[in-house]
Scaffold this motif. Structure first.
Motif, PDB file in Angstrom:
ATOM      1  N   ASP A   1       4.888  15.758  11.770  1.00 52.26           N
ATOM      2  CA  ASP A   1       4.801  14.473  11.074  1.00 52.26           C
ATOM      3  C   ASP A   1       5.814  13.479  11.627  1.00 52.26           C
ATOM      4  OD1 ASP A   1       2.815  15.499   9.537  1.00 52.26           O
ATOM      5  OD2 ASP A   1       4.026  15.783   7.732  1.00 52.26           O
TER       6      ASP A   1
ATOM      7  N   TYR B   1       0.833  -1.210   0.000  1.00 52.03           N
ATOM      8  CA  TYR B   1       0.000   0.000   0.000  1.00 52.03           C
ATOM      9  C   TYR B   1       0.859   1.248   0.000  1.00 52.03           C
ATOM     10  CZ  TYR B   1      -3.559   3.330   1.616  1.00 52.03           C
ATOM     11  OH  TYR B   1      -4.391   4.407   1.740  1.00 52.03           O
ATOM     12  N   ALA B   2       1.949   1.220   0.781  1.00 46.84           N
ATOM     13  CA  ALA B   2       2.852   2.374   0.822  1.00 46.84           C
ATOM     14  C   ALA B   2       3.553   2.568  -0.516  1.00 46.84           C
ATOM     15  CB  ALA B   2       3.880   2.187   1.937  1.00 46.84           C
TER      16      ALA B   2
ATOM     17  N   ILE C   1       1.022   4.851   8.104  1.00 50.83           N
ATOM     18  CA  ILE C   1       1.455   6.180   7.670  1.00 50.83           C
ATOM     19  C   ILE C   1       0.763   6.569   6.371  1.00 50.83           C
ATOM     20  CG2 ILE C   1       3.417   7.482   6.777  1.00 50.83           C
ATOM     21  CD1 ILE C   1       5.188   5.923   8.693  1.00 50.83           C
ATOM     22  N   THR C   2       0.714   5.642   5.438  1.00 53.21           N
ATOM     23  CA  THR C   2       0.060   5.932   4.158  1.00 53.21           C
ATOM     24  C   THR C   2      -1.412   6.239   4.354  1.00 53.21           C
ATOM     25  OG1 THR C   2       1.604   4.394   3.111  1.00 53.21           O
ATOM     26  CG2 THR C   2      -0.306   5.075   1.823  1.00 53.21           C
TER      27      THR C   2
ATOM     28  N   ILE D   1       4.704   9.885  13.336  1.00 55.06           N
ATOM     29  CA  ILE D   1       5.141   8.655  12.679  1.00 55.06           C
ATOM     30  C   ILE D   1       6.056   7.854  13.597  1.00 55.06           C
ATOM     31  CG2 ILE D   1       6.527   7.772  10.768  1.00 55.06           C
ATOM     32  CD1 ILE D   1       5.455  10.115   9.088  1.00 55.06           C
TER      33      ILE D   1
ATOM     34  N   GLY E   1      -0.187  10.010   4.611  1.00 53.83           N
ATOM     35  CA  GLY E   1      -0.210  10.077   3.147  1.00 53.83           C
ATOM     36  C   GLY E   1       1.103  10.433   2.498  1.00 53.83           C
ATOM     37  N   GLN E   2       2.052  11.014   3.250  1.00 53.78           N
ATOM     38  CA  GLN E   2       3.325  11.382   2.644  1.00 53.78           C
ATOM     39  C   GLN E   2       4.427  11.421   3.688  1.00 53.78           C
ATOM     40  OE1 GLN E   2       0.765  14.096   2.226  1.00 53.78           O
ATOM     41  NE2 GLN E   2       1.251  14.567   4.355  1.00 53.78           N
ATOM     42  N   LEU E   3       5.642  11.301   3.194  1.00 52.40           N
ATOM     43  CA  LEU E   3       6.836  11.465   4.008  1.00 52.40           C
ATOM     44  C   LEU E   3       7.527  12.754   3.602  1.00 52.40           C
ATOM     45  CD1 LEU E   3       8.416   7.876   4.029  1.00 52.40           C
ATOM     46  CD2 LEU E   3       7.216   9.002   5.908  1.00 52.40           C
TER      47      LEU E   3
ATOM     48  N   LEU F   1       4.399   1.517   7.776  1.00 56.90           N
ATOM     49  CA  LEU F   1       4.267   2.162   6.463  1.00 56.90           C
ATOM     50  C   LEU F   1       2.809   2.182   6.003  1.00 56.90           C
ATOM     51  CD1 LEU F   1       7.394   0.743   4.599  1.00 56.90           C
ATOM     52  CD2 LEU F   1       7.012   3.101   5.352  1.00 56.90           C
TER      53      LEU F   1
ATOM     54  N   LEU G   1       1.984   5.934  -0.954  1.00 54.55           N
ATOM     55  CA  LEU G   1       2.772   6.847  -0.126  1.00 54.55           C
ATOM     56  C   LEU G   1       3.622   7.731  -1.022  1.00 54.55           C
ATOM     57  CD1 LEU G   1       3.523   7.629   2.789  1.00 54.55           C
ATOM     58  CD2 LEU G   1       5.412   5.999   2.637  1.00 54.55           C
ATOM     59  N   THR G   2       3.546   9.030  -0.811  1.00 55.54           N
ATOM     60  CA  THR G   2       4.276   9.990  -1.630  1.00 55.54           C
ATOM     61  C   THR G   2       5.366  10.662  -0.811  1.00 55.54           C
ATOM     62  OG1 THR G   2       2.699  11.768  -1.107  1.00 55.54           O
ATOM     63  CG2 THR G   2       2.270  10.419  -3.079  1.00 55.54           C
TER      64      THR G   2
END
Length: 444
Positions: free
Chosen positions: A419, A39-40, A337-338, A423, A342-344, A334, A44-45
């Motif tokens: 963030d 999924y990440a 988080i996604t 996380i 939604g993003q790192l 991960l 994940l962006t």
């Protein structure tokens, strides 16, 4: 014997259920980790905008965002060219532009000089203010002529209006009393040039606008229109990705393509030095360095943790199993988080090193306590249950304390710190949770 606490009994039950079906427990953990990682990888962006890191309710951040939106066209890739001679730099820029257009950046807009032909239909936008005022006075003085011609835009009406203008303007100036103001030469020059252009067009030659008579001869662009520095040492080539999506991946790939093109031209232009700069290039290098450093830090953390575990337990299988369990928790993290963030960002991507260092603590505490219980004689499952019941609450409290410490960072105004705190705190709790159902595999 001290009675078990509610937390101890809950943890003991969790371990008992996990040990009853170890294969199912391990399969569920692996599947969830795989789903989270997949999924990440899909959703994940990597957030590349610096606005995401700023406290946007602050006035300075709002003003900075508005400024960037107004001058967003400046966010282009820039190639800086330096050579012993201007002619060499201009030849290099032309060659580089052809290489880029024929290669991966065929859809990009590449500019290194001013093309005067692009300004022909907008020439008045680039005139000095004094010239525009003089032109406006000239046009205002011919309001009647222009209004009549606009009502009947024919050649006969135009000639008739010119005739009336000549009779109404020049004759009184010739026969009138002396001392009257001299008539401006601009209308005479404009009308004469108009008649000349009409005559040329009737003879079959191309039509040229008579407005050039108002502005004089065109002034050639300095330095041939090239984008040169003030001392003419540097020439700039601007690469605009045009309609391409302005994502980090697209910009990073474009920057790599430009650098490959520069490298390919080095044998052909040995005296030329060229480099890539501009906001996208600087941020791409910054993010690439952070990603590389984070990867190196994670690998070093894994290696050092594995080495310490080998020194403590003297068993490679147990040490590797603990790191494998920790890897499963990272897969869960991960996925969450996604789903929730939604993003790192450049800050939050460092959470992996934190989790490797802190998340492995809970397994170490548990395994040492488990060894003490085994010495006392209980079976493997019994030792695991007693360890979870007696030492589990203290280990859980340590995990909660560490997680809360990170969660406090979510109150910061700086978005990147918020963030990172959320996380990292979540990853620590999941690291503790992953140890409980997997202790049997780690201890065997």
């Amino acid at each position: 014997m001290v009675p078990l606490s509610l937390t101890g009994r809950i943890l003991q039950t969790v371990v008992r259920i996990s040990c009853a079906r170890p294969a199912v427990t391990l399969a569920v953990a692996v599947v969830l980790a795989a789903i989270g990682a997949g999924y990440a990888a899909h959703a994940l962006t990597l957030e590349t905008s610096k606005f995401h890191l700023l406290p946007l309710h602050q006035r300075y951040a709002t003003l900075y965002k508005e400024y960037a939106e107004d001058f967003g066209q400046l966010e282009d890739i820039v190639v800086v060219v330096q050579s012993p001679a201007v002619e060499t730099s201009t030849a290099y820029a032309a060659r580089l532009a052809r290489v880029l257009r024929d290669g991966a950046l065929g859809t990009a807009r590449i500019s290194y000089r001013i093309d005067a032909s692009r300004f022909e239909t907008h020439v008045m936008l680039y005139l000095p203010l004094e010239t525009l005022h003089a032109t406006l006075r000239t046009v205002a003085g011919q309001e009647d002529l222009l209004a009549d011609f606009a009502a009947t835009p024919t050649l006969a009406r135009l000639v008739e209006g010119i005739n009336q203008y000549i009779g109404g303007t020049f004759l009184p100036g010739v026969f009138g009393p002396a001392g009257e103001d001299e008539v401006s030469e601009a209308p005479t020059r404009l009308l004469g040039d108009l008649l000349t252009r009409m005559s040329e067009r009737i003879d079959g030659r191309p039509y040229r606008s008579p407005l050039t008579s108002l502005f004089g001869a065109p002034i050639p662009a300095p330095d041939g229109g090239y984008f040169m520095s003030h001392d003419q040492r540097l020439l700039y080539v601007v690469v605009d990705l045009a309609d391409a999506t302005r994502t980090f991946a697209a910009e990073h790939e474009a920057i790599l393509a430009v650098r490959r093109a520069i490298a390919s031209l080095r044998p052909e232009f040995p005296s030329v030095e060229a480099g890539v700069t501009g906001a996208p290039a600087l941020f791409s290098d910054e993010l690439s360095a952070a990603t590389r450093d984070g990867r190196i830090a994670s690998i070093l953390a894994l290696a050092l943790t594995l080495g310490l575990l080998l020194l403590a337990f003297r068993r490679l299988a147990t040490s590797c199993a603990m790191l494998a369990v920790l890897a499963l928790s990272l897969g869960w993290t991960l996925g969450i988080i996604t789903l929730l963030v939604g993003q790192l960002t450049i800050f939050s991507m460092m959470f992996v090193s934190v989790v490797i260092g802190l998340g492995s603590d809970y397994g170490i505490f548990f395994l040492f306590r488990y060894r003490e219980e085994r010495v006392l004689g209980p079976t493997l499952v019994g030792a695991l249950e007693r360890t979870a019941a007696r030492s589990g609450p203290g280990i859980l409290l340590g995990a909660l304390t560490a997680a809360v410490t990170f969660y406090i960072l979510t109150t910061a105004e700086f978005r990147g710190i918020r963030d990172f705190g959320f996380i990292s705190g979540t990853a620590i709790l999941l690291a503790f949770l992953s140890m409980l159902p997997s202790f049997r595999r780690s201890c065997c």
